[in-house]
Design a protein around this motif. Structure first.
Motif, PDB file in Angstrom:
ATOM      1  N   LEU A 474      27.048 -41.868  49.367  1.00  0.00           N
ATOM      2  CA  LEU A 474      26.735 -40.527  48.843  1.00  0.00           C
ATOM      3  C   LEU A 474      27.477 -39.463  49.654  1.00  0.00           C
ATOM      4  N   ASP A 475      27.530 -39.666  50.960  1.00  0.00           N
ATOM      5  CA  ASP A 475      28.259 -38.740  51.836  1.00  0.00           C
ATOM      6  C   ASP A 475      29.745 -38.713  51.485  1.00  0.00           C
ATOM      7  N   ASP A 476      30.313 -39.897  51.291  1.00  0.00           N
ATOM      8  CA  ASP A 476      31.736 -40.002  50.917  1.00  0.00           C
ATOM      9  C   ASP A 476      31.997 -39.277  49.606  1.00  0.00           C
ATOM     10  N   LEU A 477      31.112 -39.538  48.664  1.00  0.00           N
ATOM     11  CA  LEU A 477      31.270 -38.951  47.328  1.00  0.00           C
ATOM     12  C   LEU A 477      31.185 -37.421  47.404  1.00  0.00           C
ATOM     13  N   CYS A 478      30.235 -36.931  48.209  1.00  0.00           N
ATOM     14  CA  CYS A 478      30.081 -35.473  48.360  1.00  0.00           C
ATOM     15  C   CYS A 478      31.336 -34.874  48.980  1.00  0.00           C
ATOM     16  N   GLU A 479      31.912 -35.572  49.956  1.00  0.00           N
ATOM     17  CA  GLU A 479      33.129 -35.069  50.604  1.00  0.00           C
ATOM     18  C   GLU A 479      34.252 -34.986  49.574  1.00  0.00           C
ATOM     19  N   LEU A 480      34.348 -36.020  48.771  1.00  0.00           N
ATOM     20  CA  LEU A 480      35.404 -36.054  47.744  1.00  0.00           C
ATOM     21  C   LEU A 480      35.208 -34.918  46.734  1.00  0.00           C
ATOM     22  N   MET A 481      33.964 -34.711  46.323  1.00  0.00           N
ATOM     23  CA  MET A 481      33.707 -33.652  45.333  1.00  0.00           C
ATOM     24  C   MET A 481      33.994 -32.275  45.939  1.00  0.00           C
ATOM     25  N   THR A 482      33.603 -32.087  47.217  1.00  0.00           N
ATOM     26  CA  THR A 482      33.851 -30.795  47.879  1.00  0.00           C
ATOM     27  C   THR A 482      35.347 -30.510  47.934  1.00  0.00           C
ATOM     28  N   ASP A 483      36.111 -31.525  48.354  1.00  0.00           N
ATOM     29  CA  ASP A 483      37.544 -31.294  48.579  1.00  0.00           C
ATOM     30  C   ASP A 483      38.382 -31.376  47.308  1.00  0.00           C
ATOM     31  N   GLY A 484      37.933 -32.169  46.342  1.00  0.00           N
ATOM     32  CA  GLY A 484      38.819 -32.459  45.216  1.00  0.00           C
ATOM     33  C   GLY A 484      38.490 -31.781  43.905  1.00  0.00           C
ATOM     34  N   SER A 485      37.365 -31.075  43.834  1.00  0.00           N
ATOM     35  CA  SER A 485      36.998 -30.477  42.543  1.00  0.00           C
ATOM     36  C   SER A 485      37.825 -29.225  42.269  1.00  0.00           C
ATOM     37  N   LEU A 486      38.046 -28.999  41.006  1.00  0.00           N
ATOM     38  CA  LEU A 486      38.873 -27.857  40.600  1.00  0.00           C
ATOM     39  C   LEU A 486      38.125 -26.531  40.740  1.00  0.00           C
ATOM     40  N   CYS A 487      36.810 -26.548  40.553  1.00  0.00           N
ATOM     41  CA  CYS A 487      36.053 -25.294  40.702  1.00  0.00           C
ATOM     42  C   CYS A 487      34.788 -25.554  41.505  1.00  0.00           C
ATOM     43  N   ALA A 488      34.038 -24.468  41.707  1.00  0.00           N
ATOM     44  CA  ALA A 488      32.889 -24.544  42.612  1.00  0.00           C
ATOM     45  C   ALA A 488      31.688 -25.283  42.019  1.00  0.00           C
ATOM     46  N   LEU A 489      31.713 -25.663  40.749  1.00  0.00           N
ATOM     47  CA  LEU A 489      30.563 -26.444  40.266  1.00  0.00           C
ATOM     48  C   LEU A 489      30.579 -27.808  40.950  1.00  0.00           C
TER      49      LEU A 489
END
Ligand SMILES: Cc1cc2nc3c(=O)[nH]c(=O)nc-3n(C[C@H](O)[C@H](O)[C@H](O)COP(=O)(O)O)c2cc1C
Ligand code: SF4
Length: 535
Positions: A474-489
């Motif tokens: 879950l931590d890994d996934l959160c890091e990926l979403m924080t760094d790789g998402s196109l917008c703030a959602l």
């Protein structure tokens, strides 16, 4: 003798019977042959007292609430029109501590004026900011906003003056002002209250923004769930045109500003500025990659100021009273006032406008009166569905952009949602991921796929399936979403998820719930036939 009685037409008041109360007052007045005019004002923002009825007296307005239709005849019998005693009398409205302790700048008129009376608006200081702006060069207006320290109230707290300056210097034959009134954050309603209670302050703020950056057209994007607000706004825009405050010659200045209200179609992502622009242009609300910034290429590809409604509605008082007056409120880099919206499990839910710097604890206890259930408070989510869950130990955090960021939280639009000790933070973390999965616009993989995988991982943690490994995942996934998402959602949804794990680890280490009983359909049908033979 004639009397004036105020009954709010704000959605919050309507939802608890204000319409019936207004009719009952009108009916009772006519059967008693009394000359009473019922003014339909906005809400004062004390929702637990709604419908809050006010009577104009020589001493000021007296408040009675919460008033029901059934209590109206008794109020007349008791002489409430003369301010006589009654069990529902709350004294002078302005002396109610919840209101008295506030610093209302943006909301100075809300609940006081008739929202559709331009004369009321002007009598209470309206359009003074525009008059000052009309005497200034565009750069001087932008400078004033910049000096005031005003930051965007839509979430990110970006300095408004810098945004306006970018649009001012962008070369184009057409520029736009777009007001973001999508107000999708949980527990927020400040935008709606202004639209329903003081719409001219928004119209004035947008007109000033137009003068500042050289934009002659503005759009207000209203969420579809706000039909009352939309109606009030449309009528207010019509009145402003009739009275020469919109159109080709605003306030006789020879300068033009046209304004249109548009209704969204109901999606959280349409509150993100680039999705909002897509939606305004008639397409499905999806994120546009940045750059280019909307300030350079925004609505219909033209330079556009996109501001939250409260940001724009704060501009008239800055121009009227001056940048120094406004920036004297607040702390650090958070200047002026924050419109705190108390919601969730809270005794006194409502709107509190206060200088930045008040602690979360004071907002919840001094104003909100603690939880509605009377149970101890366990968690608070500030800043909407992308905001962090704070435990009791962080309640002394001042409401300030930087103080919240330092604790891995965010102020967002000022929504404060309170939870008591019955909340399960593992379920809330799951809810955050599920919300992201449902509301994702689908444009980028980390959010579109990551949020769905996130729900599955949290489910495995809850059911104690390889828990330690899944918490790491879950931590890994959160890091990926924080760094790789196109917008703030996708980029911010890790905030509520990880704050829940960090501050409430005990909720992620409970024994697994018993597996769901496997239902034997044939046996269930047979027993159903035996117990209900008529089926
Ligand atoms: C998923 C998402 C939803 C948003 N929803 C809203 C919203 O409902 N209202 C709003 O004003 N800003 C919202 N924002 C922020 C806007 O993108 C934008 O930053 C803001 O309207 C700019 O105005 P401001 O500078 O006055 O804050 C949202 C951002 C994201 C990422
Ligand atoms: S983070 Fe989510 S909402 Fe934002 S662009 Fe990517 S898919 Fe769309």
């Amino acid at each position: 003798m004639s009397y004036r009685v105020f009954v709010p037409r704000d959605s919050a008041a309507l939802s608890v019977g204000a319409e019936g109360v207004a009719r009952a007052i009108a009916g009772e007045s006519s059967s008693r042959k009394l000359d009473v005019s019922v003014v339909r004002n906005g809400s004062r923002g004390m929702f637990w007292l709604e419908p809050l009825v006010e009577v104009e007296t020589a001493q000021g307005r007296l408040a009675y609430g919460p008033v029901t239709r059934e209590s109206v005849a008794g109020l007349f019998d008791a002489g409430f029109l003369e301010g006589k005693a009654h069990a529902l009398c709350l004294g002078l409205t302005e002396a109610i501590p919840y209101l008295k302790q506030q610093e209302r700048l943006t909301f100075a008129r809300c609940g006081i004026v008739d929202p559709l009376s331009l004369d009321d608006y002007i009598a209470y200081g309206g359009y003074r900011g525009l008059q000052k702006a009309l005497a200034l060069e565009p750069q001087a207006i932008v400078d004033e906003v910049q000096k005031s320290g005003l930051r965007g109230r839509g979430g990110a707290g970006f300095p408004t003056g810098i945004k306006w300056s970018t649009v001012l210097y962008a070369k184009s034959d057409q520029k736009y002002i777009c007001c973001n009134a999508d107000e999708g954050d949980s527990g927020t309603y400040a935008d709606r209250m202004i639209m329903e209670g003081d719409p001219f302050v928004l119209i004035e703020g947008m007109t000033i923004a137009g003068l500042a950056v050289g934009a002659t057209q503005g759009y207000i994007y209203v969420r579809s769930e706000y039909p009352h607000a939309f109606r009030v706004l449309q009528r207010a825009i019509g009145i402003a045109y009739e009275r020469g405050y919109l159109g080709a010659d605003i306030a006789g200045s020879g300068k033009r500003f046209d304004l249109y209200a548009r209704l969204g179609a109901g999606a959280y992502i349409c509150g993100e500025e680039t999705s909002m622009l897509e939606s305004l242009e008639g397409r499905r609300g999806q994120i546009r990659p940045k750059p280019p910034l909307p300030a350079i290429e925004g609505l219909f590809g033209k330079p556009t100021v996109v501001n939250n409604l409260i940001t724009l509605a704060s501009v008239p008082i800055i121009l009227d009273k001056g940048a120094e007056y406004y920036r004297d409120f607040g702390m650090g880099k958070s200047r002026g006032t924050l419109t705190i919206q108390l919601a969730g499990n809270i005794k006194h839910g409502g709107l509190v406008e206060k200088a930045f710097g008040i602690s979360l604890r004071d907002a919840i206890y001094q104003f909100g009166g603690g939880t509605a259930s009377g149970h101890p408070l366990r968690a608070v989510q500030v800043g909407g569905p992308l905001g962090a869950y704070f435990p009791e130990s962080l309640l002394d955090t001042p409401l300030d952009y930087e103080a919240f960021a330092a604790r891995k939280g965010m102020l967002g639009h000022g929504g404060v949602v309170v939870f008591d000790d019955t909340v399960d933070l593992a379920k809330q973390a799951r809810f955050a991921m599920e919300f992201c999965a449902i509301e994702s616009c689908g444009k980028c993989t980390p959010c579109r796929i990551g949020s769905t995988r996130g729900v599955e991982v949290i489910d495995r943690i809850i059911t104690d399936e390889n828990r330690a490994r899944n918490l790491e995942l879950l931590d890994d996934l959160c890091e990926l979403m924080t760094d790789g998402s196109l917008c703030a959602l996708g980029g911010l949804i890790p905030l509520p998820v990880q704050s829940a794990v960090r501050h409430f680890p005990e909720d992620f280490s409970k024994p697994a719930p018993p597996p769901l009983a496997v239902i034997d359909a044939a046996a269930a049908q047979k027993s159903n036939r035996e117990t209900h033979p008529w089926r």
